[in-house]
Design an enzyme around this catalytic site. Structure first.
Site, PDB file in Angstrom:
ATOM      1  N   CYS A  74     135.092  84.502 -27.938  1.00 43.63           N
ATOM      2  CA  CYS A  74     134.539  85.032 -29.131  1.00 43.63           C
ATOM      3  C   CYS A  74     133.281  86.017 -28.981  1.00 43.63           C
ATOM      4  O   CYS A  74     132.162  85.742 -28.435  1.00 43.63           O
ATOM      5  CB  CYS A  74     133.887  84.056 -30.151  1.00 43.63           C
ATOM      6  SG  CYS A  74     134.992  82.954 -30.370  1.00 43.63           S
ATOM      7  N   GLU A  97     137.070  92.181 -33.085  1.00 43.02           N
ATOM      8  CA  GLU A  97     138.117  92.103 -32.042  1.00 43.02           C
ATOM      9  C   GLU A  97     138.972  90.978 -32.388  1.00 43.02           C
ATOM     10  O   GLU A  97     138.743  90.206 -33.216  1.00 43.02           O
ATOM     11  CB  GLU A  97     137.410  91.553 -30.702  1.00 43.02           C
ATOM     12  CG  GLU A  97     136.470  90.540 -31.064  1.00 43.02           C
ATOM     13  CD  GLU A  97     135.659  90.322 -29.761  1.00 43.02           C
ATOM     14  OE1 GLU A  97     135.080  91.081 -29.336  1.00 43.02           O
ATOM     15  OE2 GLU A  97     135.714  89.018 -29.191  1.00 43.02           O
TER      16      GLU A  97
HETATM   17  N1  SAH Z   1     132.637  79.972 -36.669  1.00 45.46           N
HETATM   18  C1  SAH Z   1     133.901  79.213 -36.388  1.00 45.46           C
HETATM   19  C2  SAH Z   1     135.139  80.209 -35.796  1.00 45.46           C
HETATM   20  C3  SAH Z   1     134.724  81.068 -34.666  1.00 45.46           C
HETATM   21  S1  SAH Z   1     134.410  80.385 -33.059  1.00 45.46           S
HETATM   22  C4  SAH Z   1     133.816  78.023 -35.601  1.00 45.46           C
HETATM   23  O1  SAH Z   1     132.559  77.920 -35.426  1.00 45.46           O
HETATM   24  O2  SAH Z   1     134.641  77.491 -35.630  1.00 45.46           O
HETATM   25  C5  SAH Z   1     135.782  79.753 -32.607  1.00 45.46           C
HETATM   26  C6  SAH Z   1     135.534  78.700 -31.562  1.00 45.46           C
HETATM   27  O3  SAH Z   1     135.159  79.339 -30.101  1.00 45.46           O
HETATM   28  C7  SAH Z   1     134.557  77.612 -31.693  1.00 45.46           C
HETATM   29  O4  SAH Z   1     134.924  76.505 -31.428  1.00 45.46           O
HETATM   30  C8  SAH Z   1     133.471  78.250 -30.949  1.00 45.46           C
HETATM   31  O5  SAH Z   1     132.399  77.208 -30.643  1.00 45.46           O
HETATM   32  C9  SAH Z   1     134.280  78.521 -29.719  1.00 45.46           C
HETATM   33  N2  SAH Z   1     133.422  79.508 -28.691  1.00 45.46           N
HETATM   34  C10 SAH Z   1     132.499  80.175 -28.830  1.00 45.46           C
HETATM   35  N3  SAH Z   1     132.049  80.516 -27.564  1.00 45.46           N
HETATM   36  C11 SAH Z   1     132.696  80.029 -26.748  1.00 45.46           C
HETATM   37  C12 SAH Z   1     132.874  80.182 -25.216  1.00 45.46           C
HETATM   38  N4  SAH Z   1     131.961  81.030 -24.503  1.00 45.46           N
HETATM   39  N5  SAH Z   1     133.646  79.452 -24.504  1.00 45.46           N
HETATM   40  C13 SAH Z   1     134.672  78.757 -25.283  1.00 45.46           C
HETATM   41  N6  SAH Z   1     134.703  78.440 -26.554  1.00 45.46           N
HETATM   42  C14 SAH Z   1     133.707  79.214 -27.329  1.00 45.46           C
END
Ligand code: SAH
Length: 342
Positions: free
Chosen positions: A329, A88
């Site tokens: 994500c 996505e």
């Molecule tokens: N693996 C990488 C990139 C993908 S996640 C990383 O960890 O940076 C992108 C961002 O979205 C990360 O900061 C992650 O912690 C955050 N994220 C994941 N799930 C989320 C949610 N439900 N609400 C808000 N941010 C979220």
């Protein structure tokens, strides 16, 4: 093989190896990226021999958009890959232009306790054409030019480092996607050795770190990766990165009620960031029914923000773009694969 699976250099070498000329690569690249031609037969300045070679060996396909969820600030696209895996990406319409959030892997192995992507264990890395293909597919579908890219979708980009390096090359090449280095951001949960390697590339590409906790006790509980690399090691690697590139690092901090949002956490984070060339982006948690973690309330977020501010930390609160469209994500893909979220 997809044409989007080549950097310029790789295409030049591939054509030379097959008896063609180096400049043929640029001819094809111009048709493809500038004129958006999808048919080799219409690339009129290529020789007949090159056209038949390309038709036989290369295709111009991108991942297929199979579902779109629209909201005023963000659209979410579900794309299907050749092997039927789904990924996505999210398009955000900012006042400074269109920004696309792309995925880097099918699923993710980092296992952060609040993140949907981790529930869908990593199946495989995305190939270069699947990274580039997200940008091409969405900009063609919407008939827009994408102005900036963040690699913050499903997956850990530094766990797919070789292809991310090639992606940087295609995105920033002014004959290809042509987005300036400063308009590309890679977000990592903190794979320390790769932060050093990324620094050594000396590009102007932005780096964001998902820190989400001001100390190892809390980070150990919510991010599995902290068992491998502690906060001190991340900070040391970031010092190296800043020294080398003089670029400001973004610290991402997801606000989880009762877990990392206390006043003490804000003070601890302030001490950690200090006067380093960093800025903190507070992210209101996008709740999902698969985890019982809750979003910090607005009052808590504001007081956390105020404490950072009063300690002279550069800080912003991320605008919530996609709360009602499962834009965090992994949420759309997770739902499509049968696990109810919204
Ligand atoms: N693996 C990488 C990139 C993908 S996640 C990383 O960890 O940076 C992108 C961002 O979205 C990360 O900061 C992650 O912690 C955050 N994220 C994941 N799930 C989320 C949610 N439900 N609400 C808000 N941010 C979220």
């Amino acid at each position: 093989m997809s044409i989007y699976n080549f950097t310029q250099k790789e295409l030049e070498n591939y054509l030379i190896e097959n008896g063609f000329k180096k400049y043929n690569a640029i001819q094809i690249i111009e048709w493809l990226y500038e004129k958006k031609e999808k048919d080799f037969n219409k690339m009129t300045n290529l020789s007949k021999k090159l056209i038949s070679f390309c038709i036989e060996k290369i295709d111009i396909n991108t991942p297929k958009i199979i579902k779109v969820e629209k909201s005023p600030l963000a659209n979410k696209y579900l794309l299907e890959l050749k092997d039927n895996n789904k990924i996505e990406c999210v398009l955000m319409n900012h006042d400074y232009g269109y920004s696309l959030c792309v995925s880097s892997q099918v699923g993710c192995n980092m296992g952060c306790s609040f993140c949907e992507s981790g529930r869908l264990k990593k199946v495989r890395d995305l190939a270069l054409d699947e990274l580039v293909g997200q940008v091409i597919a969405v900009s063609n579908y919407e008939n827009i030019r994408i102005d900036s890219i963040v690699v913050m979708g499903i997956g850990e980009p530094f766990d797919n480092f070789e292809n991310i390096k090639r992606f940087i090359s295609v995105v920033t090449n002014n004959k290809m996607i042509n987005i300036g280095q400063r308009h590309l951001t890679i977000s990592t949960c903190g794979l320390v050795p790769k932060i050093y390697e990324f620094a050594d590339l000396e590009t102007g590409v932005n780096l964001a770190i998902s820190l989400h906790a001001p100390n190892n006790d809390i980070r150990d509980k919510i991010m599995k990766i902290n068992h491998a690399y502690k906060i001190e090691e991340i900070m040391k690697a970031l010092d190296y990165y800043i020294d080398k590139t003089n670029r400001r690092v973004t610290i991402e901090y997801v606000m989880l009620a009762g877990i990392n949002d206390s006043d003490e956490c804000a003070r601890e984070l302030s001490r950690l960031v200090g006067n380093k060339l960093m800025y903190v982006n507070l992210i209101p948690y996008n709740e999902t029914s698969n985890f019982d973690m809750k979003r910090s309330n607005d009052f808590k977020i504001k007081s956390f923000y105020d404490i950072l501010k009063s300690n002279n930390i550069n800080v912003t609160i991320r605008k919530e773009m996609g709360g009602n469209l499962s834009a965090a994500c992994g949420q759309l893909r997770a739902r499509e694969e049968g696990s109810e979220i919204c």
